[in-house]
Every structure is written in structure tokens, then in C-alpha cells.
Design an enzyme around this catalytic site. Structure first.
Site, PDB file in Angstrom:
ATOM      1  N   ASP A  69       9.351  12.375  11.167  1.00 16.07           N
ATOM      2  CA  ASP A  69       9.706  10.966  11.340  1.00 16.07           C
ATOM      3  C   ASP A  69      11.200  10.803  11.070  1.00 16.07           C
ATOM      4  O   ASP A  69      11.610   9.997  10.233  1.00 16.07           O
ATOM      5  CB  ASP A  69       8.870  10.087  10.391  1.00 16.07           C
ATOM      6  N   ASN A 111       8.752   3.975  -0.451  1.00 14.99           N
ATOM      7  CA  ASN A 111       7.327   3.674  -0.285  1.00 14.99           C
ATOM      8  C   ASN A 111       6.440   4.911  -0.193  1.00 14.99           C
ATOM      9  O   ASN A 111       5.317   4.911  -0.668  1.00 14.99           O
ATOM     10  CB  ASN A 111       7.137   2.832   0.977  1.00 14.99           C
ATOM     11  N   GLN A 175       2.623  10.643   6.058  1.00 14.31           N
ATOM     12  CA  GLN A 175       3.489   9.989   5.077  1.00 14.31           C
ATOM     13  C   GLN A 175       2.660   9.215   4.045  1.00 14.31           C
ATOM     14  O   GLN A 175       2.566   7.981   4.107  1.00 14.31           O
ATOM     15  CB  GLN A 175       4.434   9.001   5.779  1.00 14.31           C
ATOM     16  N   ASP A 177       1.520   7.089   0.968  1.00 12.22           N
ATOM     17  CA  ASP A 177       2.217   6.109   0.120  1.00 12.22           C
ATOM     18  C   ASP A 177       2.140   6.522  -1.348  1.00 12.22           C
ATOM     19  O   ASP A 177       1.082   6.950  -1.829  1.00 12.22           O
ATOM     20  CB  ASP A 177       1.545   4.729   0.245  1.00 12.22           C
ATOM     21  N   ARG A 205      19.950   1.765   1.472  1.00 13.87           N
ATOM     22  CA  ARG A 205      19.087   0.930   2.305  1.00 13.87           C
ATOM     23  C   ARG A 205      17.679   1.283   1.856  1.00 13.87           C
ATOM     24  O   ARG A 205      17.243   2.433   1.967  1.00 13.87           O
ATOM     25  CB  ARG A 205      19.244   1.257   3.775  1.00 13.87           C
ATOM     26  N   ASP A 207      14.130   1.585   2.328  1.00 13.16           N
ATOM     27  CA  ASP A 207      13.268   1.632   3.502  1.00 13.16           C
ATOM     28  C   ASP A 207      11.898   1.048   3.183  1.00 13.16           C
ATOM     29  O   ASP A 207      11.328   1.319   2.120  1.00 13.16           O
ATOM     30  CB  ASP A 207      13.132   3.115   3.903  1.00 13.16           C
ATOM     31  N   GLU A 249      15.068  -3.258   3.720  1.00 12.80           N
ATOM     32  CA  GLU A 249      14.467  -3.303   5.047  1.00 12.80           C
ATOM     33  C   GLU A 249      13.104  -3.970   4.902  1.00 12.80           C
ATOM     34  O   GLU A 249      12.130  -3.338   4.502  1.00 12.80           O
ATOM     35  CB  GLU A 249      14.269  -1.897   5.633  1.00 12.80           C
ATOM     36  N   HIS A 314      18.123   2.387  14.805  1.00 12.40           N
ATOM     37  CA  HIS A 314      17.507   3.669  15.177  1.00 12.40           C
ATOM     38  C   HIS A 314      16.026   3.525  15.531  1.00 12.40           C
ATOM     39  O   HIS A 314      15.395   4.494  15.926  1.00 12.40           O
ATOM     40  CB  HIS A 314      17.669   4.655  14.013  1.00 12.40           C
TER      41      HIS A 314
END
Ligand code: GLC
Length: 549
Positions: A69, A111, A175, A177, A205, A207, A249, A314
Site C-alpha cells: 500500500d 492506525n 493492514q 489495526d 501527517r 494518516d 488526515e 497521492h
């Protein structure tokens, strides 16, 4: 150098006046000829970013990762992916950037981790880190949480045969959590922050922040526990790391995004997600209403905080925060080819979205730069790079930066076959047609226009610091508003239509002042008691300072 070990004078609100630039490290510049962009390559290109007028670079994740990712699947938070270099290269980048007055922030994925992360492997095996992730015996828990990656995932739960349990993931199933109910996880992520802050990074930033906690009976987004943890991260910054910034974000509706600012004690910045798709809607519909409406609906934010404004990034151009009708409209207008669609969004770059129109590029940047917030540009958009919808997932908007018309677009000296992705080679947007070198040599290029425009914005603190008032106009195709900061008054008038338009503005409250056009300093007729008449070229705009004369 100042006491803080920085090359800047202390300025806790620097981010309110800054222009940001998002860099996909892998795609920017290859410093060691292996086909992948890297930290040394970016360091080599800092002069270019300084020339452009960038104040802060935002790096996509540079950590070790299986890259399923784009690096948002981190397998080690404490070092750098070997393709990008070493921690020493990272330090060298920060130092070289600071010498040029450029700050550097990086993505931090709080996260989740990659499934390859040793923490998760230990957890699966039932070791002491078992409780660092979110497990369940059944997959009918937290059913109200939506699925974000709709095109690839069917559930937020995935069965793990080794653990004999389901694990929770808001994004890809690779992914998992992290479980923020576990104090060890809370502490572990604080350690990650400290590690990079100690190396001199200027912020993060953050995410995917809305999803840190899960609670039954909720949609598991924006929970009070999540805000409490973010406040904890913030207090760590305030205690030991002056002038650093947290940028959230949080792809949410206005009333929910503003929560990420807290009372000025949570994130310093948050992306202005709701306004972004409305800019595209407004130019295509040739109507200002979508912009006025969303700005009207956006609550005010604390003085010490700032919006991050952007046109593209992106990811796919997200259509999560629009109505179903608006989404249909956007797909119909901007993603006729189904390959352009991904999840709830459109995977295209700015220039092709605007059909390559120079007037449209300028207008969209004018609107972006005029709104309250700090603009965040996406690498390549400053030269009008295109995309490649034949590549998978979001790779089509992450192709190599086009520096020259030479081999591989001047991005890398490796063999073409070794490149992480093929550069664009089509006749319209390919590197022979669109590149930095050519635009530097052309005085009227978009790149040179944008550089002047960035400089103009930075000359006037009102854009970063001022208030916003919508300005009534008698023509629905005109988006007009006023920004004010201390004595400065700026009137911005944008014509969304493809045709020339007249407009009358009621400027009685400014009677006696003279509108001075900001790019050319031309003085327009003094404002009187009658409505002020302007005529605008197709997709044209004026920014005026209202001055005493
Ligand atoms: C954020 C990133 C996106 C990534 C996702 C999952 O939304 O912008 O690129 O895929 O998080 O980590």
C-alpha cells in the site's frame, strides 16, 4: 542555528503561512541509479523546491514496508526503507532542507501496521503482543463501521488461521489495526513520534486518524477516545518539541473534521477534505454555489490552527464526502472511463482532470490559494503531469517525476526495466512533452506562472492568517470573497464559466477604497456607492487589494 537546533527563528505558527509540497519519495528523483527515488535524490532536488518557493515538504511514508500500500503498510517504525536510504540520509535531508529554509514533515501511520510487522506476527502467535491488535471470535462485531477500500475488501474482519480469530482492519486486510485500548500501544506510538522528532523532523501527517478506537453501536469514527489520544500526542509535542506540527488526515464532513483541531490543543492542521471535490464541481458546472455552500457549512476553527488545502494528492480524488447525486455527477464528468474509478473516488491527476486547460489550471490554483488555509501541492502538478489509468490501484498518479526529456524523464539513470513504475510516455503528458527543464526555459510556462503566484501569496500574510467573508455577487457563475487581516483587505473574484462574464458586486462597505489588482498592481476605479461592475475573461480571476488612495 537557534537554540531549538533549528535553522529558523522560533515561529510556532509558521504552518499558517506556508506552502506545502507532497513528495512521493519513490517517484521523485533517483540518487543512486537503482530505479527507485530516494532520500539522496530528494536532497539533490531541494534547490528546485526552494526556487519554487516551497516552505515545507511532506514525505509519503519512508519506513520499511512490503509496499503493498505504497508504504502505508509499515513493518518497522524506527528506520528507513532500504530503497530510500538510511537514517543518516534522512538526517542529511533534514539538515539540507533547513539550510534552505524548508521544513520537512512525514507521514506517520498511527492506525495500523503491515501484517508483516513483527508486532503482528508476535500477536498472531499468541505472544505478549496479542492484545496490541483487535481480535474477535466472530465477524459480526462493529457492524456499523463502513468499508473504505470497497473495491478490494468485503469486510473489516479477516480470519487468521494461526491466531484462530478474526482481526480488525479498516483498510487492506494486510493492514491490521492497532488496539489503542492497550496502554502499551499508546506508549509505543508516542515512542515512534519521539524517535523522529529527536532526529529533527518538523512534524507529521497523521494518516487515517479517525479510526483509532472501536466502540460497539457506533460507526467507529471520530470517537471521543480517539480525540483524547490525539490530544495526548499534542501535549507531548508542546512539552518538548516547539514549532513542530501535526496535520490530520480525517476525510470527514466539516462538522466532524473541525473536531480534530480541538480547542487548539489537538492537531495544528487538518486537510480541508469537504471543499476539495466542490472546487471540481464548481468549475465543471460553471457555478459558485457548491463552494459557497460548503464554506458556509464549515465551522470556524481556533486561531492557532490551519486548514490544509489541496486539489490532488497521492490517493484517488475522494468522493466520500459528497451526496449520491454529486458523486454521480463527478463520475459522469470526470471519470467516463470506468478504469478511472477506484473505491469511492477518481484516480486521476489534476492536469488530465482539467483537460489540460491552462486557464483552468490557473483558475483552480487561484481559488485554492485564495481560500483560508495553507495550500498543499502534489509533486508533478506544478508542471501539469498526467496519469496512467492502466496501472493498478493508485499507481497511475504516482509515476516518476518528469525532470527532462532525456531517458526515463531524467528521473533515473537505471535501465528502464528497473524503474519502480514506467514514466509517462504518451504524446500529450509524456516526459518529452511535459518536463521541468522545458518549462524552466519557457518564460510563459505554467511552472513559472505558479512560482510567481506562490511568491505573490507569500507576500501577503492575509491569505494564511485572514478571515473569510463570502461576497454577494449578482452572477451565479462568479465566486467572490473577501479576506481580511489587520489593515489588509483583499477581494478575490473568480469566473467559473467558460465564457466571459460581467458581475456587479455590492462593495458599499468599502466605499472610497481603490481596488489594486495584485499581479500587475494596476489601480481600478475607486469604489463608490453604486454596485461595482467588473467583467471577467473566460475562467478569469482578479485578486485586488483594497487600498486608500
Ligand atoms: C491513507 C493514505 C492512503 C492509504 C490509507 C491506508 O488514506 O492516504 O494512501 O492507502 O491511508 O493506510
Amino acid at each position: 542555528m537557534t537554540e531549538a537546533g533549528q535553522w529558523f527563528e522560533s515561529d510556532p505558527l509558521w504552518f499558517k503561512r506556508a506552502v506545502f509540497y507532497e513528495v512521493h519519495l519513490r517517484g521523485f528523483f533517483d540518487g543512486n541509479d537503482d530505479g527507485s527515488g530516494d532520500l539522496r535524490g530528494l536532497t539533490d532536488k531541494l534547490d528546485y523546491l526552494q526556487w519554487l518557493g516551497i516552505d515545507c515538504v511532506w514525505l509519503l511514508p519512508m519506513y520499511p514496508s512490503p509496499l503493498r500500500d505504497g508504504g502505508y503498510d509499515i513493518s518497522d517504525f524506527f528506520t528507513v526503507h532500504p530503497d530510500y536510504g538510511t537514517v543518516d540520509d534522512f538526517k542529511a535531508l533534514i539538515e539540507a532542507a533547513h539550510q534552505r529554509g524548508i521544513r520537512v514533515i512525514a507521514d506517520l501511520v498511527v492506525n495500523h501496521t503491515s501484517a508483516d510487522h513483527p508486532w503482528f506476527q508476535e500477536a498472531r502467535e499468541g505472544g505478549p503482543k496479542r492484545d496490541w491488535y483487535v481480535w474477535s471470535e466472530t465477524d459480526d462485531v462493529y457492524e456499523e463501521a463502513r468499508i473504505i477500500f470497497l473495491d478490494t475488501e468485503v469486510s473489516n474482519w479477516t480470519w487468521d488461521p494461526l491466531a484462530s480469530a478474526y482481526y480488525w482492519h479498516r483498510f487492506f486486510s494486510h493492514q491490521p489495526d492497532l488496539n489503542y485500548d492497550n496502554p502499551e500501544v499508546q506508549e509505543a506510538m508516542l515512542n515512534v513520534l519521539r524517535f523522529w522528532l529527536d532526529l529533527g523532523i518538523d512534524g507529521f501527517r497523521l494518516d487515517a486518524v479517525p479510526y483509532l478506537y472501536e466502540r460497539e453501536g457506533t460507526n467507529c469514527e471520530n470517537l471521543p477516545e480517539t480525540h483524547a489520544y490525539l490530544k495526548r500526542l499534542r501535549s507531548e509535542i508542546d512539552a518538548g518539541y516547539p514549532d513542530r506540527v501535526l496535520l490530520a488526515e480525517a476525510n470527514q464532513w466539516p462538522e466532524d473534521v473541525v473536531e480534530y483541531f480541538g480547542d487548539g490543543d489537538e492537531c495544528h492542521m487538518a486537510f480541508q477534505f469537504p471543499v476539495m471535490p466542490r472546487m471540481f464541481m464548481a468549475v465543471r458546472r460553471e457555478e459558485a454555489a457548491p463552494l459557497y455552500e460548503i464554506l458556509e457549512r464549515t465551522p470556524s476553527i481556533p486561531d492557532s490552527t490551519q486548514w490544509g488545502l489541496f486539489l490532488r494528492n497521492h490517493d484517488e480524488l475522494t468522493l466520500e464526502m459528497v451526496t449520491d447525486d454529486e458523486r454521480d455527477y463527478m463520475y459522469e464528468e470526470y471519470a467516463k472511463d470506468p478504469r478511472m474509478r477506484l473505491n469511492l473516488g477518481i484516480r486521476r491527476r489534476l492536469a488530465p482532470l482539467l483537460d489540460g486547460g491552462r486557464d483552468e489550471f490557473e483558475l483552480m490554483h487561484a481559488i485554492l490559494f485564495s481560500l483560508p488555509g495553507s495550500p498543499v501541492l502534489y509533486y508533478g502538478d506544478e508542471i501539469g503531469m498526467g496519469d496512467n489509468v492502466y496501472l493498478g490501484d493508485r499507481d497511475g498518479v504516482r509515476t516518476p517525476m518528469q525532470w527532462t526529456g532525456d531517458r526515463n524523464g531524467g528521473f533515473s539513470r537505471a535501465d528502464f526495466a528497473a524503474l519502480y513504475l514506467p514514466p509517462l510516455m504518451d504524446p500529450v503528458y509524456g516526459y518529452q512533452a511535459v518536463n521541468v527543464e522545458a518549462q524552466l526555459r519557457t518564460p510563459t510556462s505554467f511552472l513559472r506562472w505558479l512560482r510567481r503566484f506562490i511568491a505573490l501569496r507569500k507576500e501577503h500574510p492575509v491569505f494564511g492568517l485572514g478571515s473569510y467573508e463570502p461576497q454577494a455577487a449578482d452572477n451565479p457563475r462568479i465566486f467572490a470573497h473577501v479576506r481580511r487581516y489587520e489593515e489588509d483587505i483583499v477581494l478575490c473574484v473568480h469566473n467559473l464559466a467558460r465564457s466571459a462574464q460581467p458581475v456587479q458586486l455590492n462593495l458599499e462597505r468599502f466605499e472610497g477604497l481603490i481596488p489594486e489588482e495584485m499581479l500587475g498592481r494596476t489601480r481600478f476605479p475607486r469604489i463608490g456607492s453604486l454596485p461595482y461592475l467588473l467583467t471577467l475573461a473566460p475562467r478569469g480571476f482578479y485578486w485586488f487589494r483594497l487600498v486608500q488612495g
